[in-house]
Design a protein around this motif. Structure first.
Motif: not given
Length: 309
Positions: A21-22, A32-33, A57-61
């Motif tokens: 999730w960008q 990044i989470v 404002g977080y990218s999630v992987y």
């Protein structure tokens, strides 16, 4: 749809599916989470909290662990595991994803979020890689459940001797999931224990990626590692400066209706975690992100995270 999926190769060459999730490009980037999901579910179930984090404002992987979700779908072998140590393999997969995340987002703050089995994986992950983290969030974690864990360990070890680690075992499946659901008799579904929100329970019951039938090795390694991560040595090895948020429902049978997870909290405090926050939600069951008060829980997570990142 707020995400895309892709495949990475783990250290042993295994293909692992992951979601990304960008972060919203219109807000300041924060970090990044990485999410580690629980037993029997998959990373796609975290779409809602991931989208909220995107907008912050977080990218999630998040990867689907071995024997789960789209990773299992690659070989059409749901629940099947023929390796030697499930937790070690899963953590190697998680770290492969960590390296990919860092390559795509250099010099970023890094947060690990683990739920249930994923929280146990995360607690073992930080023993090895905790110095690389900026925050840790644990949802629905557990102490070592002595009666359930001891019986399960003896049973799984005995069955393994005769049938091997790769075979499934109906007794262990029913023993674990059934024991959790007994707390909420009379039962409407087999999944009453996860949430008081019946709509969320029904949604997960119909989920095509929900898995209950696992190789014996998966159950055995979860029990063994539950014992390990709840040892004094594991708490001592957790970096003292790592901010930790831990939350659970006080009606979560995995957390022994609040008692087990409170023991975990006391251990973190005993061994000197300098920034430790523990939230025990009244009436909540195993999945606080899918509870009737999920919106409030999500906002508290984001608030805690923003204060530290």
């Amino acid at each position: 749809m707020y995400y895309n999926t892709n495949i990475l190769k783990s250290t042993d060459g295994e293909s692992i599916c992951y979601y990304r999730w960008q972060a919203n490009p219109d807000v300041p980037f924060k970090g990044i989470v990485q999410i580690a999901h629980g037993l029997g579910e998959h990373a796609g179930r975290y779409n809602h909290i991931a989208h909220l984090l995107q907008e912050e404002g977080y990218s999630v992987y998040a990867n689907d662990h071995r024997a789960h979700g789209k990773t299992a779908e690659i070989k059409r072998l749901f629940g099947y595991y023929d390796g030697k140590e499930y937790f070690d393999d899963c953590i190697a997969d998680m770290y492969a994803l960590t390296n990919l995340m860092r390559a795509e987002n250099p010099n970023s703050k890094f947060i690990l979020f683990g739920h249930s089995m994923g929280s146990l994986l995360s607690r073992k992950y930080v023993i090895k890689y905790g110095k690389e983290l900026d925050a840790l969030i644990l949802s629905g974690t557990a102490s070592f459940i002595k009666v359930l864990g001891t019986i399960g360990l003896v049973t799984a070890s005995t069955v393994k001797t005769f049938k091997g680690r790769e075979r499934g075992n109906a007794f262990l499946k029913d023993f674990f999931f059934g024991e959790f659901n007994k707390k909420f008799k009379p039962n409407r579904t087999k999944l009453d224990w996860i949430s008081t929100d019946e709509a969320q329970v029904d949604l997960f019951e119909k989920d095509p990626y929900r898995t209950e039938d696992f190789s014996l090795g998966v159950f055995l390694d979860i029990i063994k590692n539950s014992k390990k991560v709840n040892s004094p040595e594991a708490f001592k090895a957790t970096p003292k400066e790592l901010p930790i948020l831990m939350f659970s429902g006080d009606k979560d049978p995995v957390g022994e209706m609040g008692k087990g997870v409170t023991r975990v909290a006391k251990q973190y405090e005993k061994y000197g975690i300098s920034d430790f926050t523990f939230k025990l939600y009244k009436g909540g069951r195993h999945e606080m992100l899918n509870e009737i008060n999920a919106e409030a829980v999500e906002q508290e997570i984001i608030s805690w995270l923003n204060q530290r990142i």
